[in-house]
Design a protein around this motif. Structure first.
Motif, PDB file in Angstrom:
ATOM      1  N   ALA A  15       0.871  -1.317   0.113  1.00  0.00           N
ATOM      2  CA  ALA A  15      -0.039  -0.038   0.060  1.00  0.00           C
ATOM      3  C   ALA A  15       0.770   1.347  -0.120  1.00  0.00           C
ATOM      4  N   LEU A  16       1.890   1.197   0.712  1.00  0.00           N
ATOM      5  CA  LEU A  16       2.846   2.300   0.828  1.00  0.00           C
ATOM      6  C   LEU A  16       3.605   2.576  -0.557  1.00  0.00           C
ATOM      7  N   ALA A  17       3.853   1.436  -0.975  1.00  0.00           N
ATOM      8  CA  ALA A  17       4.790   1.583  -2.513  1.00  0.00           C
ATOM      9  C   ALA A  17       3.886   2.043  -3.308  1.00  0.00           C
ATOM     10  N   ALA A  18       2.532   1.737  -3.466  1.00  0.00           N
ATOM     11  CA  ALA A  18       1.747   2.360  -4.398  1.00  0.00           C
ATOM     12  C   ALA A  18       1.275   3.724  -4.435  1.00  0.00           C
ATOM     13  N   ARG A  19       1.363   4.256  -3.044  1.00  0.00           N
ATOM     14  CA  ARG A  19       1.020   5.475  -2.972  1.00  0.00           C
ATOM     15  C   ARG A  19       2.364   6.472  -3.089  1.00  0.00           C
ATOM     16  N   LEU A  20       3.610   5.736  -2.899  1.00  0.00           N
ATOM     17  CA  LEU A  20       4.841   6.555  -2.784  1.00  0.00           C
ATOM     18  C   LEU A  20       5.354   6.423  -4.533  1.00  0.00           C
ATOM     19  N   GLY A  21       4.683   5.403  -5.349  1.00  0.00           N
ATOM     20  CA  GLY A  21       4.946   5.352  -6.665  1.00  0.00           C
ATOM     21  C   GLY A  21       6.325   4.704  -6.902  1.00  0.00           C
ATOM     22  N   CYS A  22       6.527   3.591  -6.033  1.00  0.00           N
ATOM     23  CA  CYS A  22       7.970   2.752  -6.039  1.00  0.00           C
ATOM     24  C   CYS A  22       7.764   1.509  -5.914  1.00  0.00           C
ATOM     25  N   ALA A  23       8.849   0.597  -6.061  1.00  0.00           N
ATOM     26  CA  ALA A  23       8.688  -0.825  -5.828  1.00  0.00           C
ATOM     27  C   ALA A  23       8.649  -1.258  -4.573  1.00  0.00           C
ATOM     28  N   TRP A  24       8.581  -2.321  -4.442  1.00  0.00           N
ATOM     29  CA  TRP A  24       8.353  -3.180  -2.956  1.00  0.00           C
ATOM     30  C   TRP A  24       8.878  -4.441  -2.754  1.00  0.00           C
ATOM     31  N   SER A  25       9.605  -4.945  -2.023  1.00  0.00           N
ATOM     32  CA  SER A  25       9.960  -6.445  -1.912  1.00  0.00           C
ATOM     33  C   SER A  25       9.780  -7.019  -0.356  1.00  0.00           C
ATOM     34  N   GLU A  26       9.588  -8.300  -0.401  1.00  0.00           N
ATOM     35  CA  GLU A  26       9.507  -8.788   0.910  1.00  0.00           C
ATOM     36  C   GLU A  26      10.808  -9.127   1.254  1.00  0.00           C
ATOM     37  N   LEU A  27      11.184  -8.854   2.892  1.00  0.00           N
ATOM     38  CA  LEU A  27      12.340  -9.413   3.057  1.00  0.00           C
ATOM     39  C   LEU A  27      12.517 -11.081   3.450  1.00  0.00           C
ATOM     40  N   ALA A  28      13.306 -11.543   2.779  1.00  0.00           N
ATOM     41  CA  ALA A  28      13.182 -13.066   2.767  1.00  0.00           C
ATOM     42  C   ALA A  28      14.163 -13.458   4.290  1.00  0.00           C
ATOM     43  N   ARG A  29      13.403 -14.373   4.947  1.00  0.00           N
ATOM     44  CA  ARG A  29      13.877 -14.603   6.296  1.00  0.00           C
ATOM     45  C   ARG A  29      13.911 -16.308   6.175  1.00  0.00           C
ATOM     46  N   HIS A  30      15.165 -16.901   6.850  1.00  0.00           N
ATOM     47  CA  HIS A  30      15.312 -18.101   7.113  1.00  0.00           C
ATOM     48  C   HIS A  30      15.551 -18.113   8.650  1.00  0.00           C
ATOM     49  N   ARG A  31      15.139 -19.324   9.138  1.00  0.00           N
ATOM     50  CA  ARG A  31      15.183 -19.575  10.452  1.00  0.00           C
ATOM     51  C   ARG A  31      16.050 -20.956  10.424  1.00  0.00           C
ATOM     52  N   PHE A  32      17.132 -21.051  10.988  1.00  0.00           N
ATOM     53  CA  PHE A  32      18.105 -22.073  11.045  1.00  0.00           C
ATOM     54  C   PHE A  32      17.673 -22.928  12.263  1.00  0.00           C
ATOM     55  N   PRO A  33      18.007 -24.290  12.115  1.00  0.00           N
ATOM     56  CA  PRO A  33      17.535 -25.252  13.378  1.00  0.00           C
ATOM     57  C   PRO A  33      17.961 -24.848  14.666  1.00  0.00           C
ATOM     58  N   ASP A  34      18.936 -23.923  14.610  1.00  0.00           N
ATOM     59  CA  ASP A  34      19.646 -23.527  16.146  1.00  0.00           C
ATOM     60  C   ASP A  34      18.779 -22.476  16.536  1.00  0.00           C
ATOM     61  N   GLY A  35      17.885 -21.950  15.844  1.00  0.00           N
ATOM     62  CA  GLY A  35      16.985 -20.794  16.369  1.00  0.00           C
ATOM     63  C   GLY A  35      17.619 -19.338  15.695  1.00  0.00           C
ATOM     64  N   GLU A  36      18.777 -19.466  15.034  1.00  0.00           N
ATOM     65  CA  GLU A  36      19.263 -18.007  14.676  1.00  0.00           C
ATOM     66  C   GLU A  36      18.499 -17.698  13.261  1.00  0.00           C
ATOM     67  N   THR A  37      18.616 -16.714  12.869  1.00  0.00           N
ATOM     68  CA  THR A  37      17.701 -16.086  11.564  1.00  0.00           C
ATOM     69  C   THR A  37      18.723 -15.529  10.596  1.00  0.00           C
ATOM     70  N   LEU A  38      18.535 -15.887   9.361  1.00  0.00           N
ATOM     71  CA  LEU A  38      19.376 -15.429   8.174  1.00  0.00           C
ATOM     72  C   LEU A  38      18.224 -14.242   7.384  1.00  0.00           C
ATOM     73  N   VAL A  39      18.438 -13.199   7.267  1.00  0.00           N
ATOM     74  CA  VAL A  39      17.629 -12.266   6.451  1.00  0.00           C
ATOM     75  C   VAL A  39      18.360 -12.220   5.011  1.00  0.00           C
ATOM     76  N   ARG A  40      17.728 -11.877   3.799  1.00  0.00           N
ATOM     77  CA  ARG A  40      18.220 -11.382   2.512  1.00  0.00           C
ATOM     78  C   ARG A  40      17.160 -10.581   1.721  1.00  0.00           C
ATOM     79  N   LEU A  41      18.057  -9.702   1.284  1.00  0.00           N
ATOM     80  CA  LEU A  41      17.197  -8.491   0.509  1.00  0.00           C
ATOM     81  C   LEU A  41      16.960  -8.954  -0.956  1.00  0.00           C
ATOM     82  N   ASP A  42      16.095  -9.379  -1.472  1.00  0.00           N
ATOM     83  CA  ASP A  42      16.173  -9.693  -2.964  1.00  0.00           C
ATOM     84  C   ASP A  42      16.233  -8.451  -3.963  1.00  0.00           C
TER      85      ASP A  42
END
Ligand code: R5P
Length: 300
Positions: A15-42
């Protein structure tokens, strides 16, 4: 500019991107078995103004991904990294209520201020802190939900009487009442525990012809709203319409509120919730535009 959605914030980001006239993307997130988190900007963020969007309800699971994403965006060459968090967490712990307690509003502010260039939020819980810049060291734009709430009340409620459940609520109840040209009052609240709240109201006779609209910034356990609904009913007023800016309550608490005598419960969409009826994206987009214009190097 590009908007990156924190987990669970795709609707806000698009909704914000539509109003601002720009692109948007979801932050990709992976949860490792040990509970740590990896984030990736696509998306390619190099040279761009990056807006990370997402409310900070349930903040403990969202804050590390937010900090990781902000740092990664910078590392990948973003020109600036701002946060649009319609609900800003940890504002209520603004005092050491018992010896040894952490004043988490200050710690949290320090953490976010160290990771971001600016912040846009909606009606943060300002009580003992009067302004965000008492604890946040980055530019912070506060959006008032009042115009959107007032529009909804004008459209949906006949002869409203605005009621706040406690003294702190006077700041937004007064604002909304003024925009609706309606009378207003606040109740007296005593809290004795996380879920134990008492409120008192001195009702005036001519209010009994009006529809009470109970308005609070945060509804969490629903205890405050429930106590306020009961007090209004006991004073002989009609069943109140309950409105929250930030709806943090679960379904059971919402049901209990209706069972306590509320006519209905609606909220702003600052936190995704089935009760969302009042959209804030237009106000948020205006605030982001203003913030971007005010920053050195950005076009006027
Ligand atoms: C507190 O001062 C806030 O404005 C709200 O009244 C409070 O956070 C509501 O919490 P609960 O729904 O748990 O009573």
């Amino acid at each position: 500019m590009i908007v990156l959605a924190l987990p669970g914030a795709a609707a806000l980001a698009s909704a914000l991107a539509a109003r601002l006239g720009c692109a948007w993307s979801e932050l990709a997130r992976h949860r490792f078995p040990d509970g740590e988190t990896l984030v990736r900007l696509d998306a390619d963020v190099a040279g761009r103004s990056v807006i990370i969007a997402g409310s900070l309800d349930q903040p403990d699971g969202k804050t590390l991904p937010l900090l990781f994403a902000a740092d990664a965006a910078r590392d990948l060459g973003a020109a600036e990294v701002g946060l649009v968090a319609p609900y800003l967490a940890y504002m209520r712990q603004d005092h050491r209520f018992r010896p040894g307690e952490a004043v988490t509003s200050r710690t949290y502010a320090r953490l976010l201020s160290g990771a971001l260039d600016f912040l846009v939020t909606v009606d943060p819980h300002l009580h003992r802190w009067r302004r965000l810049d008492e604890i946040y060291t980055i530019p912070a734009q506060v959006v008032a939900a009042a115009p959107a709430i007032a529009r909804w009340i004008r459209d949906q409620v006949h002869a409203p009487l605005l009621v706040g459940p406690d003294a702190e609520s006077a700041q937004w109840v007064d604002h909304v009442a003024h925009l609706c040209a309606a009378p207003w009052t606040v109740m007296e609240k005593t809290r004795t525990g996380d879920r134990d709240v008492r409120v008192a109201l001195s009702a005036e006779e001519d209010w009994k012809q009006r529809t009470p609209v109970l308005l609070d910034d945060i509804v969490s356990t629903g205890g405050t709203m429930r106590a306020a609904v009961r007090a209004l009913t006991a004073a002989g007023l009609p069943p109140p319409v309950c409105v929250a800016t930030h709806a943090l309550l679960d379904t059971a608490s919402e049901r209990e509120l209706i069972a306590a005598g509320a006519a209905r419960f609606v909220s702003c969409d600052s936190v995704p919730h089935p009760s969302n009826r009042i959209a804030l994206d237009a106000l948020l987009a205006d605030a982001v535009r203003g913030m971007a214009r005010a920053r050195p190097g950005n076009p006027p």
